[in-house]
Structures are given as structure tokens and as C-alpha cells.
Enzyme design. Structure first.
Site, mmCIF file in Angstrom:
data_model
loop_
_atom_site.group_PDB
_atom_site.id
_atom_site.type_symbol
_atom_site.label_atom_id
_atom_site.label_comp_id
_atom_site.label_asym_id
_atom_site.label_seq_id
_atom_site.Cartn_x
_atom_site.Cartn_y
_atom_site.Cartn_z
ATOM 1 C CG ASP A 344 -1.766 1.195 1.382
ATOM 2 O OD1 ASP A 344 -2.637 1.392 0.513
ATOM 3 O OD2 ASP A 344 -1.578 1.956 2.353
ATOM 4 C CD GLU A 380 -2.139 2.212 -3.454
ATOM 5 O OE1 GLU A 380 -3.322 2.520 -3.728
ATOM 6 O OE2 GLU A 380 -1.712 2.159 -2.287
#
Length: 680
Positions: A344, A380
Site C-alpha cells: 500500500d 501501489e
């Protein structure tokens, strides 16, 4: 070795006869105590009297499997210089391998006095916090377990949620629904196996914290991007409770999925923690060694440097924070047999001095680590301070947001996107080829947990996040979506027909493009979130998979697409396809609907809405992919087949019309895929 026989390494708890060796890193603390709690909550403290470098260590008697424990850390209270020690607080150890209980929102969990942030709070945290649980890592029997080791070129990712996937799944016993045991149940595993995906990417399962501001509104953190325990599986997802058995339950889930040939990828949140900014609570890192674990503002160390939008960023320029992340990654690979990680806001982890860097210590450490060498790494590639698509190492893959945006634009009829659409179908060579990165660098998706589901992408023009309690201000407003005439559900057969076609178009584009396809769990059954594109706080029927109303026709179509991709090498090239005259195992011809090559001016035509790809692999069947995003049918001239005559394989157009085998009319907003069998 110290006088009491303790060692500074490994950090955390190491079981020995009669207790445990405990080692805690804190560069700025004065004293560290381990607090054991019995079944009645009575506390026994043991000071770690030995210090080697910045590691406090000692032997703690009675610290055996099943024991609940925390630590207390004494040191300076000097927020202006980033020091926030308060020995009154019971802290979760950074390497706790299981967690029992939860945190309340009282003064007891804040290091500062509420309303007086410069003053230290001496309110005792005992009884108000979650505690670590000692576990024996040798208890679980892996038996003859083997990892799938699916090649990246054959990988198809299914992004899902441990709780939401089985919470309403009637084929799973009620006591297991929404848990690790539920995901491991034969009915759940069989569903995934029959769908054909090769990997489940689980939304955060590291121990996380419920947000006080959500609880005050009667909501809960469903997504889990609020981590605090990088070594512990989230306790609320365990059917066996939170006394340490959640560790074996999680391992049992991995073992069951592996036995079915399914890899397990974890969505991990190392970029920030649940402790927030200077006004946030003190659960763990903040009270153990705040300046080592968090990035502080230069010249204003009372505040946090934040590129995550959550209040803090983990200090990846400090060896202790980096060691924590690396130890966590290795632990999940070695002890839990995890097959990969999706990071993330990965860009934050590459920021040492502020700017993102391909040569950051974080990326360098992963590159040289032999334990992590065989697992999948997915970034990401952005954070609140910047976008880094194409900026990760060659052996990483990245969530390709440009694929999502360009494919959405193409199918909703945005003018002038044919050129970029072609790049996405071919594996985004415009992003990766110049740096000699493969199409497998691109994780192709059109929907993910963050945003509309596929059903909602084709049913709503606007977000509908009223249930989140923020007056619909939260969530992305530019969704590149269409409702086709009615906002939300409708009985209009014409509108429903185009929505079904578009869902098939999106799924086909993802699964037939070069790269690593990822589908959002539930899209294959038409899962809706009622127009909510930011359902992070909806731990209820808005987010849980509605199996009772599943679209099984769409499911069958998705499974057919997946089977086709997995069986046909022409549909999953490992390198970029080139023109037939260039050579190589994988080739492509890109032509207009009339069968002629595209001229330069054709790519710039704002009204161009159709394109054909002839996909070939040496010695294998060839495929002709026809895409028509126009609001009318388009006649495509069929090229000469390289093998046997063209036969229809799949289409979103239920009335596909062949014209004597020389051309085909593909209806409005539809695709068609033809096969030419290789000559034997």
C-alpha cells in the site's frame, strides 16, 4: 551474552526453558519493562536490565505460550524534540505475533493529556488496551505442504477480503463465515479453484485498530488500512478467538489454499500506522521510540511528515524501522508461507530524504534478500506526494492506474483514447519497454477495493457515499463511469443489456491484455456497493458479497475467459509482441475495422472507436480480438486466418452477425474474440 543469559538478538520474544528471552529496540528510552497479565488482569512487571547498543534485553520468567503481555517504556517527555515516553502506558510490542483484545478511546491510550497535548498523561493503560500473546511458532504441522510457485506470466489475481468473501456464503458453516477458517473451508476454496484464478490477494490482515471517529458514528474500519501489528494476523477474523490460536488458523487457511494451487498475496501497510499524528493515540511505536519509527518534520519534531494522508509516515530512513519491515516480510514468508505482497502506498517506502528513489534502502534491501527473492512484489506506485508508475525495479509489478483509466475511458466512449488503449492491451510498452521491463510489470485492473465495483461502474454516474457519514464528500468524484440513462438499479431491459455488455467488455479487456490481470472479488457475480465508491467503513451488507443475488451467467463468462487465458500462450506473452516481420515468438497485427493498418492520423481521430488485434504465438492457436466502443454496430473485415478458419470464441454481443466468413458486424459497445487453430 549478558549476566542473566539473555541476548539482544533476535528482537522480540524467543522462547527458552521457563520463560523467554525478550529484546526491545529503543534508541531514546531509559528503561523498558515487560508486563505479564494473568486471566484476572493482574500485572507482573520484569525490567529488561541489559542494554546492548540500543537494544534492551533480559530473561522474563513465566512468559510461555498463551501468556498475554505488553511493555512499558520510560524516557523523556519532550514532544518538541519528538520524544513521547510515558511509562503509564501499556504498549503493544512491535513484534507481537498474536494480539488479544482491543483498544478503547479513553485517556488511558493517549500519551498526552487530551486537550493539553504538550503535557504527558500518567493515566494507567492497564485494562484499556490490546495485548500481545505469546505463541509457539513450532506448533503448526505443515505436513507435506508445497507452495504453488505460479509463474508471474500465468498469474491471475483475485483481490478479496477475508471477512466479506464468506460472511454471507451459505455453503460455509455459520460459525466459520467471515473468518480465516471460512476462507479455508472446502466450499470457499472450491469456488476460487473453479473460477480459475491462481492467487488471492487479501486486503490487510495485519492487526489493525478500529478508528474512534468511525465508532462514534456507528461505523467500523472494514478495509483494515490502519495497521499496528506487522507480525500478527488480525484477531477479529479468527473463528478460534484471540488467545493465540488465530496464528494456526491463518496457517491452516494458507495450507488449504495452497493445496488447491492458489497462492496467497498479502496487501501490507508498512507506510503508516494507526497512531496518527501528534494528537493521535499511543498504541505502540510512538511510545517505544517515536523518532526512530516515524518521520518527523525537520525543525518541528513535534509534528509528523505525512505522505500517506493518515497523519504519519514510517521512517524508512532509519535502520530500526527498515529492520522491522524486513523482519516482518521474512516472517510472513518463512512462518506463514506467504507467496507475495502488495505494498500500500509503496512510493512512501522509497522516500528516504523526501523524494522517491529507485535506489532507496527499502528497495535495495528487498532486492538482495534471499528469502524474498522467490515471492511476488507488487507496488501501489503512488502516495499523496507523487505518482511513480514505472519507477520500481524490473522484478516488481505495479498496479497500473493508467490501464484502469484508459480502459474505462475507451469503453464509455471518451474521444481520442484509441492510441493509449492499444498500449494498455499490449502491456503498456509506453511505460515499461524503454527501461527494459516486461509487460508483467503491469498489474492490469479496472476495479479494485478503492472505488466502484464493476456493477456500480456501469450503473452510476456519481458516487453515493451518504452511508459514510461525510455528506458524500469522501471518495473520488471522477470515476469515469456511466449509468446509461438511469442512476442505479432499473427494470429497463435496454439499459440492463448495455450494462451487462460493458461488464463483459471490461472483464475481457483485463483478461485478454498482456500483463498480470487482477479482478476485484465479487465483480464476477455482479456485486454492488449501492454506488458507494469508498466503502472502507462499511463492515456490513454494503461490502459483504451478496451470494444470494449472484449473477451466475456473468460468473460463467468470467470463468470461461480465465480458462482461455490460462490455456493459450498467445493471450499471455512474457515479452512485448512485435509485428510479424520483426519476428519473435509473440507477434501482433493491429488494424482498423476495414482491415487496413492504422495511419498516424487515424490514432488522432477523436471519433475512432474500434480496433482489431491479431494475437499470435509461434506454434499455438492465434486469436483475433475486436473491440467496438461505438454507439453503433461496426463491420470488421476478417484478415486471412494464419491457421484454420476463424471461429467465434467469446463475445459480449449476443447477436453477433457473420457475413460469409469475410467480415463480422460487432454490435454497439461490444467485443468479439475469434480463434484460428494452429495447423498441425
Amino acid at each position: 551474552m549478558s549476566a542473566d543469559g539473555s541476548n539482544p538478538y533476535p528482537l522480540g520474544i524467543t522462547l527458552v526453558e521457563g520463560g523467554a528471552n525478550v529484546a526491545v529496540y529503543s534508541e531514546n528510552a531509559d528503561n523498558v519493562y515487560v508486563s505479564r497479565f494473568d486471566a484476572r488482569g493482574r500485572e507482573t512487571r520484569t525490567e529488561l536490565r541489559n542494554r546492548t547498543g540500543h537494544v534492551f534485553h533480559g530473561f522474563v520468567p513465566g512468559l510461555v505460550p498463551g501468556t498475554r503481555y505488553g511493555i512499558r517504556v520510560a524516557g523523556p517527555w519532550d514532544p518538541a524534540n519528538g520524544l513521547r515516553f510515558s511509562p503509564a502506558k501499556v504498549l503493544l510490542p512491535t513484534r507481537a505475533r498474536a494480539v488479544s483484545g482491543s483498544w478503547d478511546n479513553s485517556q488511558a491510550v493517549f500519551g498526552h493529556q487530551l486537550g493539553r497535548p504538550k503535557r504527558r498523561s500518567d493515566t494507567n493503560g492497564k485494562g484499556h488496551v490490546a495485548l500481545g500473546v505469546v505463541v509457539d511458532p513450532q506448533e503448526f504441522d505443515w505436513g507435506d505442504h508445497e507452495r504453488p510457485y505460479t509463474p508471474l506470466s500465468e498469474t491471475i489475481i483475485y483481490e478479496t477480503h477475508v471477512k466479506g468473501f464468506t460472511k454471507l456464503m451459505e455453503w460455509v458453516p455459520e460459525e466459520f463465515r467471515g473468518t480465516y477458517a471460512g476462507l479455508a473451508h472446502p466450499a470457499a476454496v472450491e469456488y476460487l479453484k473453479n473460477l480459475g484464478v491462481t492467487a488471492v490477494e487479501l486486503m490487510p490482515v495485519h492487526q489493525f485498530v478500529q478508528d474512534p471517529h468511525l465508532q462514534e458514528k456507528g461505523l467500523r474500519n472494514y478495509w483494515g488500512y490502519n495497521s499496528i501489528g506487522f507480525f500478527a494476523p488480525h484477531n477479529e477474523y479468527a473463528a478460534t478467538g484471540d488467545t493465540g490460536h488465530q496464528v494456526d488458523e491463518f496457517k491452516g487457511m494458507v495450507k488449504a489454499l495452497h493445496a488447491a494451487g492458489l497462492e496467497v498475496i498479502l496487501d501490507v501497510v508498512y507506510n503508516h500506522t494507526a497512531e496518527g499524528n501528534d494528537l493521535g493515540p499511543t498504541y505502540s511505536f510512538k511510545g517505544i521510540d517515536n523518532p526512530s519509527y516515524y518521520r518527523l518534520v525537520e525543525g518541528d519534531r513535534a509534528h509528523y511528515f505525512d505522505t500517506t494522508g493518515t497523519g504519519n509516515s514510517v521512517n524508512v530512513s532509519h535502520p530500526a524501522a527498515l529492520q522491522l519491515i524486513m523482519d516482518s516480510l521474512r516472517y510472513w514468508v518463512e512462518d506463514y508461507h506467504i507467496d507475495g505482497f502488495r505494498f500500500d502506498l509503496a512510493t512512501t517506502l522509497t522516500r528516504q530524504g523526501g523524494d522517491a528513489s529507485l535506489h532507496s534502502a527499502f528497495l535495495t534491501l528487498i532486492q538482495q534478500d534471499p528469502v524474498l527473492a522467490r515471492v511476488k512484489m507488487i507496488a501501489e506506485p503512488w502516495d499523496t506526494a507523487g505518482y511513480q508508475l514505472g519507477g520500481f525495479p524490473a522484478d516488481w509489478s505495479e498496479w497500473n492506474g493508467k490501464f484502469r483509466d484508459d480502459v474505462r475511458d475507451f469503453w464509455r466512449g471518451t474521444p481520442g483514447v484509441l492510441g493509449t488503449l492499444s498500449q494498455r492491451v499490449l502491456g503498456s510498452p509506453d511505460i515499461y519497454e524503454d527501461s527494459r521491463r516486461a509487460p508483467l510489470s503491469s498489474v492490469n485492473f479496472v476495479t479494485a477495493h478503492d472505488g466502484f465495483t464493476l456493477a456500480d461502474l456501469t450503473s452510476y454516474d456519481e458516487k453515493h457515499n451518504e452511508a459514510n457519514g461525510e455528506d458524500n464528500r469522501d471518495g473520488e468524484s471522477d470515476n469515469r463511469s456511466r449509468n446509461y440513462g438511469v442512476e442505479g438499479p432499473t427494470d429497463d431491459p435496454a439499459i440492463n443489456a448495455v450494462r451487462i455488455r460493458q461488464r463483459k467488455n471490461f472483464l475481457a479487456t483485463v483478461l485478454l491484455s498482456a500483463g498480470v490481470p487482477m479482478i476485484l472479488g465479487g465483480d464476477e457475480i455482479g456485486r454492488t456497493q449501492q454506488g458507494n465508491n469508498n466503502a472502507y467503513c462499511q463492515d456490513n451488507e454494503i461490502s459483504w458479497y451478496d451470494w444470494a443475488n449472484a449473477d451466475w451467467d456473468l460468473h460463467a463468462f468470467t470463468a470461461a475467459l480465465i480458462r482461455l487465458r490460462r490455456s493459450e500462450p498467445a493471450l499471455r506473452p512474457e515479452w512485448y509482441r512485435h509485428a510479424p516481420d520483426v519476428g519473435g515468438p509473440d507477434t501482433v497485427r493491429i488494424v482498423r475495422a476495414d482491415g487496413e493498418p492504422f495511419a498516424d492520423e487515424d490514432w488522432g481521430d477523436p471519433e475512432a472507436r474500434s480496433i482489431a488485434f491479431q494475437l499470435m504465438h509461434e506454434g499455438a492457436d492465434s486469436f483475433l480480438l475486436l473491440l467496438n466502443a461505438a454507439a453503433n454496430g461496426v463491420e470488421f473485415v476478417l484478415p486471412d486466418p494464419p491457421g484454420a478458419h476463424w471461429e467465434l470464441e467469446l463475445s459480449s454481443d449476443p447477436e453477433l452477425a457473420l457475413n460469409d466468413g469475410e467480415s463480422v458486424i460487432v454490435g454497439e459497445t461490444s467485443f468479439a474474440l475469434f480463434r484460428s487453430a494452429a495447423r498441425t
